[in-house]
Design an enzyme around this catalytic site. Sequence first.
Site, PDB file in Angstrom:
ATOM      1  N   LYS A  51       0.837  -1.199   0.000  1.00 28.94           N
ATOM      2  CA  LYS A  51       0.000   0.000   0.000  1.00 28.94           C
ATOM      3  C   LYS A  51       0.875   1.254   0.000  1.00 28.94           C
ATOM      4  CE  LYS A  51      -3.860  -2.364   2.213  1.00 28.94           C
ATOM      5  NZ  LYS A  51      -4.672  -2.624   3.414  1.00 28.94           N
ATOM      6  N   GLN A  95      -4.575  -1.571   9.630  1.00 33.46           N
ATOM      7  CA  GLN A  95      -4.479  -2.878   8.979  1.00 33.46           C
ATOM      8  C   GLN A  95      -5.047  -3.962   9.885  1.00 33.46           C
ATOM      9  OE1 GLN A  95      -3.544  -3.305   5.809  1.00 33.46           O
ATOM     10  NE2 GLN A  95      -3.885  -5.500   5.904  1.00 33.46           N
ATOM     11  N   ASP A 118     -10.909   3.017   4.302  1.00 36.86           N
ATOM     12  CA  ASP A 118     -11.197   1.585   4.196  1.00 36.86           C
ATOM     13  C   ASP A 118     -12.705   1.326   4.149  1.00 36.86           C
ATOM     14  OD1 ASP A 118      -9.322  -0.426   3.902  1.00 36.86           O
ATOM     15  OD2 ASP A 118      -8.677  -0.382   6.002  1.00 36.86           O
TER      16      ASP A 118
END
Length: 284
Positions: A51, A95, A118
């Site tokens: 990422k 994450q 997200d």
Amino acid sequence: MIALDGKSLSVLIEKEIKQEVEKLNAEFMYPTLAVILVGNDAPSASYVKMKSQACERVGINSLVFAMPENVTEKFLLQKIEDLNQDSKVHGILVQLPLPKHINTQKILEAISPLKDVDGFHPINMGKLMLDLEGFVPATPFGVMQLLKAYHLDVRGKNCTIVGASNIVGKPLASLLLNAGATVSLCHILTQDVGFFTRHADFVFVGVGKIGLLQADMIKEGAVIVDIGINRTDEGKIVGDVEFASVSQKSSYITPVPGGVGPMTIAALLQNTIKSAKNFAKGLK
Ligand code: GUN
């Protein structure tokens, strides 16, 4: 069979994003994504690296905050609050998975919905369900863009998803439903997954089990989207679909790697730019 080439599409998307970043930079706006990584989970560390490398390619600032496995929930919540308040940060991503002693839902709910690139905050999940503007989780968002690029329209079609996770299956079900599909969402308690996949024009599999979808479980000419990422004993990356046989019977299929994976990263970059633009417009 035609391969759904997420890798090539992601390169095109990154090119567009790079141009958008340059435009924002010209107005002294520097899109910035903050990523929090907790513990020593090897796949998580590898995803975070991918990422931040993608951010670098397109000119988005990425700030990675790596924390030890034994970090307290309180410390994490404080870090998120600092990032919520930081006007230089446009996107915040924690994450997953988090260590067991941390309440994941509490952490996800602490992220400002305006910076939730997200799309895991209940506000963004709710907006998705209602087909309202918000942040859409990157994997299902990437999948929808991949289908669109190949002019594959799910309107009126039977779509079966195998795997009902909060990250993939549930948000994908909402996106497909909003796009006019009839959706079956199979999960761990589904008694006969093959019944649902055999009746599907589109099959989406995201479980994390090698060889889960076999050729006798699909109908001739179905579109197959493999969202699984697994590592074999030999260290090879494979999906959840038995590619050799299923690809013979399908019309379109995503390869692994090179299918959904790169689209997930591209979609995250798109969400980050969207957030930076929203802040630039002063909408927030
Ligand atoms: N872990 C597995 N997939 C994801 C994702 O899309 N976002 C985050 N934050 N963690 C994940």
